[in-house]
Scaffold this motif. Structure first.
Motif, PDB file in Angstrom:
ATOM      1  N   VAL A   1       4.425  13.515   2.438  1.00 41.25           N
ATOM      2  CA  VAL A   1       5.050  12.306   2.991  1.00 41.25           C
ATOM      3  C   VAL A   1       4.524  11.087   2.240  1.00 41.25           C
ATOM      4  O   VAL A   1       3.310  10.966   2.019  1.00 41.25           O
ATOM      5  N   GLU A   2       5.446  10.196   1.859  1.00 39.84           N
ATOM      6  CA  GLU A   2       5.056   8.942   1.216  1.00 39.84           C
ATOM      7  C   GLU A   2       5.266   7.800   2.208  1.00 39.84           C
ATOM      8  O   GLU A   2       6.351   7.615   2.754  1.00 39.84           O
ATOM      9  N   VAL A   3       4.209   7.045   2.441  1.00 42.89           N
ATOM     10  CA  VAL A   3       4.282   5.894   3.341  1.00 42.89           C
ATOM     11  C   VAL A   3       3.918   4.636   2.559  1.00 42.89           C
ATOM     12  O   VAL A   3       2.848   4.565   1.944  1.00 42.89           O
ATOM     13  N   LYS A   4       4.826   3.650   2.591  1.00 44.35           N
ATOM     14  CA  LYS A   4       4.572   2.367   1.945  1.00 44.35           C
ATOM     15  C   LYS A   4       4.470   1.286   3.020  1.00 44.35           C
ATOM     16  O   LYS A   4       5.318   1.216   3.914  1.00 44.35           O
TER      17      LYS A   4
ATOM     18  N   TYR B   1       0.852  -1.179   0.000  1.00 44.54           N
ATOM     19  CA  TYR B   1       0.000   0.000   0.000  1.00 44.54           C
ATOM     20  C   TYR B   1       0.894   1.238   0.000  1.00 44.54           C
ATOM     21  O   TYR B   1       1.754   1.394   0.877  1.00 44.54           O
ATOM     22  N   THR B   2       0.670   2.110  -0.974  1.00 41.29           N
ATOM     23  CA  THR B   2       1.456   3.343  -1.069  1.00 41.29           C
ATOM     24  C   THR B   2       0.544   4.537  -0.833  1.00 41.29           C
ATOM     25  O   THR B   2      -0.375   4.794  -1.625  1.00 41.29           O
ATOM     26  N   TYR B   3       0.781   5.230   0.277  1.00 42.17           N
ATOM     27  CA  TYR B   3      -0.018   6.392   0.649  1.00 42.17           C
ATOM     28  C   TYR B   3       0.767   7.674   0.372  1.00 42.17           C
ATOM     29  O   TYR B   3       1.942   7.794   0.780  1.00 42.17           O
ATOM     30  N   GLN B   4       0.131   8.595  -0.317  1.00 38.56           N
ATOM     31  CA  GLN B   4       0.685   9.943  -0.495  1.00 38.56           C
ATOM     32  C   GLN B   4      -0.061  10.868   0.466  1.00 38.56           C
ATOM     33  O   GLN B   4      -1.275  11.062   0.334  1.00 38.56           O
TER      34      GLN B   4
END
Length: 845
Positions: A709-712, A652-655
């Motif tokens: 912020v990018e959270v994977k 899951y890649t959250y921007q």
């Protein structure tokens, strides 16, 4: 006592001491080497509690409330379950860093004392004190239960008391004497109420057995004996109320009160594979949490037990009575319903069949009866019994080992075969040799020494089968690392203010332990106010509250420091965090937290927490404490979310865009961090030095407001497009509110190593004083000498109302139920004394 008696008991004690010394020396365990058994519960729980007991014994400062038990808790249930053995007084002879060595010495002395009490029972019942008795004292002292659970050293006292209880029951039946029985039951319960409860059930079984054997139930005075036995039993139980009542009150606050109907269904607990337990190596340390009943009793004893039922020398009457005794004990382990009752109406969490030592005792007793009746004089009986013993072991291994291999060969699946075939052949060989020795003993009594040597060999081999699968800690490393950490924490404690808490997130002690050491009990070990705890007595309300705040909990016995945030650390008064890295200790000051008590808004009284919403709980609580609706934790803006499959998992890649300047936290429940991988702006976030298998709050980093912020997240869990997963703390607003709480903190003036908290505070306006101490009926509060009401707030914390002005606040702790326990014990002891006096004076008693 005659010289012969002294030599007899001396021999029973020191023969056991020699055997356990050989076992420990072979493995290089202290005091014969630097290895130490810092595994399982001994390393994670008992060691810590023994260290605290030693601290109190040496200092003379006995207190029954520990702020080092998570956020603070009643210490009495820990004392009553783990620490009431008289052998623990030996701890005063050791330094704190020498407690692991002391535990080994205590284990050795307890096993040696088992031989002493068993020798007393055999001499009392059979009126013989020859060398032959040592075969049976050794078999009892090193039975399967002892080999499997010797490191649960608080249970070993029950094996010392069991023969004394049996002799006490004999005195009741044969001589109508009750004093030994009364005190043996009383002390058994006091030393360890858990197994003491099992000895109470055993005493009833043994009373019925001896009553049948001695024709008690056919005599005119049977009702008098039965009545006096029951009265003595009840008074002995009530006399232990000083331990039982406060322990019951404390344990009712743990998760052990949960009810599961499956634990009471009449299902089978084991199958024929349990027969492997009759041989050497029936279970190992690796199998400690799940295995069959540990009923190993050596080949010689097994053959004699079988010979008892085969031989014509034993009357059918004796066989029926013995079948009743052994059968009752066997069924109590086999049927789930009865097994649950024996284990105080709870299914054991690991370490099953904790009553198996009672079955072993009964079998060894029956074996002696066979030996005493001379069954070894009948060659056919011994041959038949030896063959039966071998067949039983073969059936066990066929069920557990051979049949699964055949199934595997036939292609029906691969079984989980955890048994070492070498122990099968060793067991069969020992059975054959033991049978031959018994045959030879019939012709020449000198073979008795060879029989004893054979039993010694088997108990050592079986003991080693458990120890050989365990990994050892290093006592020398433990001493060195304990000294380092103790010095660091003493300095940190001196630098901090009274009423603050300290987190130990990584310890040098890890190097001394053979398994992963998670620092749960470091606060108790080093006498600091902490957050974490690993104990069977963990308060369930405290556990639930901290879990709802986002702290990690593996099960109902553990609560970790991991999962704390700036908000929760401030709430709980966490001032320092200590960790070791590259052989150096680092001390980090945290958050300028207030003490354990600070003034808050009355809105705290209406605050309720929600399950699985840790960050929301924290934000709403901080609003309640401040009396406003300001959003201290702000959801991040989720600009987009993408999903891709990666090796049966989903990435899951959250921007995100932050909405506040401060640390960003991630929380979703449940979430297994151990199996997941989390990356923030391409850099992996390390969850913890421990394995986090379920929900906990995770800090992702510190970011400014309106930051991209990018959270994977790579996980097998299904995630949503939910902005509540990611929340940033408004650091500026938080610090402003924190400054007010710190300014309005209770200035604690008492040492928290006592059952009293004293402090002074200046109150600008009428306000509640929130105390980050778990709510407990044992606490009472006084303000300026006047008693005030303690309110339960935030699910399990305390608060009192204070008027404007300067006040002296005093909190006193009294163990709930302890006073009542003392009264019941004193009255019961007086009743027994009166009962015994009038019984001797008057015939009708």
């Amino acid at each position: 006592m005659s010289k012969r008696n002294v030599q007899y008991y001396f021999g029973a004690f020191f023969l056991n001491l020699l055997i356990i010394s050989i076992v420990f020396a072979y493995s290089g365990l202290v005091p014969f080497g630097s290895n130490n058994f810092l595994s399982s519960d001994l390393g994670t729980q008992y060691l810590t509690f023994l260290t605290e007991l030693r601290r109190q014994l040496v200092s003379g400062n006995f207190h029954l409330y520990l702020f080092s038990q998570s956020l603070g808790d009643n210490f009495f249930p820990v004392i009553s379950y783990y620490l009431l053995s008289p052998f623990n007084l030996l701890l005063v002879l050791f330094s704190p860093k020498g407690v692991p060595a002391a535990a080994n010495i205590i284990i050795m002395l307890k096993i040696s004392t088992m031989g002493l009490s068993m020798a007393y029972f055999l001499k009392s019942y059979f009126q013989k004190d020859g060398m032959a008795n040592y075969m049976f004292t050794i078999a009892y002292s090193f039975c399967g239960f002892v080999a499997s659970y010797f490191y649960d050293l608080m249970w070993l006292d029950a094996l010392i008391m069991l023969p004394l209880v049996a002799v006490g029951v004999m005195h009741v039946i044969k001589e109508q004497k009750y004093i030994l029985y009364y005190f043996s039951i009383l002390l058994a319960i006091i030393f360890n109420y858990y197994l003491g409860y099992m000895l109470c059930i055993f005493s009833l079984c043994f009373f019925i057995y001896l009553g049948l054997e001695n024709n008690l139930f056919q005599t005119k005075g049977k009702w008098r004996v039965i009545r006096n036995y029951l009265v003595t039993s009840i008074l002995a139980g009530f006399s232990s109320a000083v331990v039982l009542v406060p322990t019951l009150v404390g344990m009712l606050k743990t998760a052990k009160t949960s009810f599961d109907v499956l634990n009471y269904l009449p299902s089978a607990r084991f199958g024929l594979e349990a027969l492997t337990e009759l041989g050497i190596g029936g279970n190992t340390f690796d199998q400690r949490l799940e295995h069959g009943p540990s009923v190993f009793m050596t080949s010689t004893i097994l053959i004699l037990v079988l010979a008892f039922f085969v031989s014509d020398r034993i009357s059918n009457r004796d066989k029926w009575y013995s079948t009743l005794l052994i059968g009752t004990l066997l069924i109590s382990m086999f049927v789930t319903t009865f097994n649950t009752v024996w284990h105080m109406f709870q299914n054991p969490a690991g370490f099953p069949f904790r009553n198996s030592f009672i079955f072993s005792f009964a079998c060894i007793f029956i074996a002696y009866k066979a030996f005493d009746n001379g069954v070894f004089h009948d060659t056919g009986t011994i041959v038949e019994s030896t063959c039966l013993a071998g067949i039983l072991v073969c059936i066990g291994y066929s069920t557990e080992w051979l049949l699964p291999k055949i199934i595997e060969e036939l292609g029906f699946g691969k079984p989980d075969n955890r048994y070492d075939g070498r122990y099968f052949w060793l067991s069969i060989t020992c059975i054959i040799i033991s049978g031959l020795i018994l045959l030879a003993f019939n012709r020449n009594q000198k073979f008795l020494k060879l029989a004893i040597l054979m039993i010694v060999f088997e108990v050592i081999a079986n003991f080693n089968s458990v120890i050989s699968t365990a990994r050892f800690g290093d006592q020398l490393v433990y001493r060195e690392e304990f000294a380092k950490e103790d010095n660091i924490l003493k300095n940190v404690k001196n630098r901090s203010h009274l009423g603050h808490r300290i987190i130990v997130s990584k310890s040098g002690l890890n190097k001394a332990f053979p398994e992963k050491y998670n620092n749960y009990n470091d606060p108790i070990l080093f006498n600091i106010n902490g957050v974490s705890l690993y104990s069977s007595t963990l308060n369930q309300d405290t556990l639930t509250m901290m879990h709802n705040f986002g702290y990690y909990s593996l099960n109902v016995r553990r609560i970790s420091y991991f999962g704390g945030t700036n908000l929760t650390n401030a709430l709980l008064g966490v001032y320092y965090r200590v960790r070791q890295w590259d052989n150096h200790y680092y001390v980090e000051e945290n958050y300028n937290a207030p003490t354990l008590g600070f003034l808050v808004d009355p809105d705290v009284y209406g605050f309720k927490m929600y399950s699985k919403r840790a960050l929301d709980n924290q934000d709403r609580l901080w609003q309640a404490l401040n009396g406003n609706s300001y959003e201290y934790l702000k959801n991040a803006l989720v600009n987009s979310m993408q999903q891709t499959n990666v090796k049966n998992k989903t990435m899951y890649t959250y921007q995100l865009t932050t909405r506040a300047s401060g640390p960003m936290y991630f929380y979703v429940s449940p979430m297994n961090y151990d199996k997941a991988k989390i990356y923030v702006n391409g850099k992996r976030v390390k969850t913890s030095s421990m394995n986090v298998y379920s929900a906990a709050t995770l800090r992702l980093g510190h970011f400014k407001n309106n930051k991209k912020v990018e959270v994977k997240i790579l996980t097998d869990k299904s995630l949503d497009l939910n902005p509540e997963y990611f929340q940033s703390l408004d650091q500026k607003a938080f610090l402003e509110s924190l400054q007010q709480f710190r300014k309005n903190s209770l200035k604690i003036t008492s040492n928290l190593n006592h059952d009293t908290v004293r402090g002074t505070i200046k109150v600008p306006v009428d306000s509640p004083l929130l105390l980050s101490i778990p709510y407990d009926d044992g606490w009472s509060a006084k303000v300026d000498g006047k008693k005030v009401k303690l309110h339960k707030v935030v699910d399990n914390l305390m608060a009192i109302n204070l008027d404007a002005g300067k006040h002296k606040v005093v909190l006193d702790y009294q163990v709930p139920g302890l006073k009542l326990g003392w009264i019941v014990s004193a009255v019961s002891m007086c009743l027994f004394a009166g009962f015994e006096y009038f019984r001797r004076k008057r015939d009708w008693l």
